[in-house]
Design a protein around this motif. Structure first.
Motif, PDB file in Angstrom:
ATOM      1  N   UNK A   1       0.846  -1.184   0.000  1.00 20.47           N
ATOM      2  CA  UNK A   1       0.000   0.000   0.000  1.00 20.47           C
ATOM      3  C   UNK A   1       0.895   1.253   0.000  1.00 20.47           C
ATOM      4  N   UNK A   2       1.002   1.972  -1.113  1.00 21.42           N
ATOM      5  CA  UNK A   2       0.362   1.678  -2.402  1.00 21.42           C
ATOM      6  C   UNK A   2       1.088   0.546  -3.138  1.00 21.42           C
TER       7      UNK A   2
ATOM      8  N   UNK B   1       0.871   3.483 -16.096  1.00 18.61           N
ATOM      9  CA  UNK B   1      -0.030   3.412 -14.955  1.00 18.61           C
ATOM     10  C   UNK B   1       0.578   2.544 -13.856  1.00 18.61           C
ATOM     11  N   UNK B   2       0.212   2.866 -12.613  1.00 24.89           N
ATOM     12  CA  UNK B   2       0.623   2.071 -11.461  1.00 24.89           C
ATOM     13  C   UNK B   2      -0.208   0.797 -11.398  1.00 24.89           C
ATOM     14  N   UNK B   3       0.277  -0.230 -10.711  1.00 29.92           N
ATOM     15  CA  UNK B   3      -0.516  -1.460 -10.591  1.00 29.92           C
ATOM     16  C   UNK B   3      -1.803  -1.212  -9.808  1.00 29.92           C
TER      17      UNK B   3
ATOM     18  N   UNK C   1       1.242   9.210  -8.976  1.00 33.70           N
ATOM     19  CA  UNK C   1       0.293   8.546  -8.109  1.00 33.70           C
ATOM     20  C   UNK C   1      -1.094   9.165  -8.108  1.00 33.70           C
ATOM     21  N   UNK C   2      -1.388  10.008  -9.092  1.00 39.04           N
ATOM     22  CA  UNK C   2      -2.678  10.687  -9.163  1.00 39.04           C
ATOM     23  C   UNK C   2      -3.636   9.939 -10.095  1.00 39.04           C
ATOM     24  N   UNK C   3      -4.957   9.937  -9.759  1.00 39.18           N
ATOM     25  CA  UNK C   3      -5.937   9.320 -10.666  1.00 39.18           C
ATOM     26  C   UNK C   3      -5.951  10.063 -12.001  1.00 39.18           C
ATOM     27  N   UNK C   4      -6.180   9.313 -13.076  1.00 39.03           N
ATOM     28  CA  UNK C   4      -6.200   9.922 -14.405  1.00 39.03           C
ATOM     29  C   UNK C   4      -7.260   9.254 -15.262  1.00 39.03           C
TER      30      UNK C   4
END
Length: 467
Positions: free
Chosen positions: A96-97, A438-440, A408-411
């Protein structure tokens, strides 16, 4: 004969028998830069461990038909090969994250025992269940790119590298080692104190064109991934690009010493890899990131095409019938997989697959004439995005939702259209494509990892072994 030698021969004989009876399969997994090789192997093992329980593998017949009886990790036969860091990779994905697993830098292995109920009447008569031992071998794609060196002399390789230096993707950063080498006469007495800094500068150039300029055809591959050979003299040579060379030079001269080291590199590292590992693989998957070079430009994309051509020319093709496998196993199925398909909207996946097919098309004819089964597929070993739509000027447009890796921001975005064929000047002039990493996804260890088309990869690579 000693007890240890006798035991070694028993193990080898057992492996030959199992291979001949289709009870053991050695699957090689490699990938070019930024292709997600560690994530692929982690997800592949994870899906297999969940197969028969809660895995989502509708296109893999043994799972869809309920014929899988159990899959577990078992000790590997090759004790000199490091174990693949499966548990560490899972922990990073479940953090996390969540984090993408650390990339591997050398060879590693993990073995699975797949117990299944045969569909074949002959196998059912012998036993109501069977076990396939799947050995998954992970190795750097850079090692595969070295195999063409076996057909070259030092002079031929030097001419090839001289052409590469003149390419836009790699020319600029070469200034330092070109200057250092220009001060060394080919027939001057060999001196490690002069060759070592020259080789270090050349190695820095290889790293620079790989990481910054987006080059793929990086040779020698062990210079950027030396492992235990860091600092070895056979990793201290450079291509000779400074004009004519007098005849009759031996290793007491600078040119002759570097030529000798080139031959040692081929014999001990390239041939050693082929003899010990490559020639023993049954199936091979090559992971390719087609999206990053589309961002980086025409020179990077052209170099990716050259690297894939070199890979195709490296394989010894041939049908792997049982009597061949008993004594001289050969790769008989080769899958090229375009990774990160989840970083595109769903209607772009077919275009991505066709683009990869075009990239490897040059080697298809050679491969098929020699009897290999070659296939391409667009997949995502770990699905990191959700697909949806966004409103734009009164229209509903396809889009992706995920967490940007960079911050780490939503997109929510539409990356653009992938070309179906090799992109020409028009594509590079407009450059409407913007690939975002993108992050996992958020994930819990008790669940199977989300994926796209990993079951289709299993169907191609293992489908004929679980009948």
């Amino acid at each position: 004969m000693s007890k240890a030698t006798l035991e070694q021969w028993r193990n080898k004989a057992g492996a030959w028998v199992q291979r001949g009876l289709d009870q053991r399969l050695r699957l090689a997994v490699t990938g070019l830069s930024r292709s997600g090789k560690t994530a692929f192997i982690t997800s592949l093992v994870n899906q297999l461990e969940h197969a028969g329980l809660d895995a989502r593998l509708p296109h893999w017949e043994p799972a869809a038909e309920g014929r899988l009886l159990g899959i577990k990790r078992v000790p590997q036969r090759h004790h000199h090969i490091p174990a693949f860091g499966y548990e560490a990779a899972l922990s990073q994905l479940a953090a996390a994250p969540p984090r993408w697993p650390e990339p591997t830098k050398g060879i590693s292995e993990i073995t699975l025992a797949i117990k299944y109920r045969p569909r074949s009447r002959l196998k059912r008569q012998l036993n109501d269940s069977a076990t396939l031992y799947l050995e998954i071998v992970d190795y750097p794609g850079e090692w595969l790119l070295d195999l063409p060196l076996l057909g070259m002399s030092y002079a031929q390789w030097s001419r090839q590298q001289q052409e590469l230096v003149n390419e836009p993707v790699s020319g600029g950063p070469a200034d330092e080692w070109r200057r250092l080498g220009a001060d060394i006469a080919p027939d001057s007495p060999a001196d490690d104190a002069r060759i070592a800094p020259l080789a270090e500068s050349y190695t820095r150039w290889l790293h620079a064109i790989k990481q910054e300029a987006g080059a793929y055809l990086v040779q020698p591959g062990r210079f950027v991934l030396p492992g235990e050979y860091q600092g070895a003299p056979m990793l201290q040579f450079v291509p000779w690009i400074w004009g004519e060379v007098p005849a009759g030079l031996d290793e007491s001269h600078h040119y002759g010493m570097m030529a000798t080291r080139f031959e040692h590199y081929k014999k001990y590292l390239v041939q050693g890899f082929y003899r010990e590992y490559f020639s023993g693989f049954d199936r091979q998957i090559v992971l390719v990131d087609c999206l990053t070079p589309l961002n980086q430009g025409a020179a990077s994309f052209d170099d990716l095409k050259r690297a894939l051509t070199a890979i195709l020319l490296s394989f010894q093709y041939g049908k792997s019938r049982w009597w061949h496998r008993l004594f001289s196993p050969r790769i008989d199925k080769l899958l090229f997989a375009a990774t990160k398909a989840d970083h595109l909207t769903p209607e772009q996946h077919g275009r991505l697959n066709r683009l990869l097919s075009t990239l490897v098309k040059g080697g298809h004819k050679h491969a098929r004439l020699a009897g290999i089964d070659i296939h391409t597929l667009a997949l995502a070993a770990i699905k990191a995005t959700r697909s949806g739509q966004v409103a734009y000027q009164g229209e509903r447009l396809p889009a992706l939702q995920g967490v940007r890796l960079a911050d780490g921001e939503p997109a929510t975005l539409f990356p653009g259209e992938v070309p179906e064929h090799l992109p020409g000047p028009e594509f590079w002039g407009q450059q409407g494509f913007d690939f975002t990493e993108f992050a996992p996804p958020d994930w819990h260890k008790e669940e199977p990892l989300p994926h796209l088309r990993l079951d289709q990869a299993l169907a191609f690579l293992l489908g004929d072994k679980l009948l």
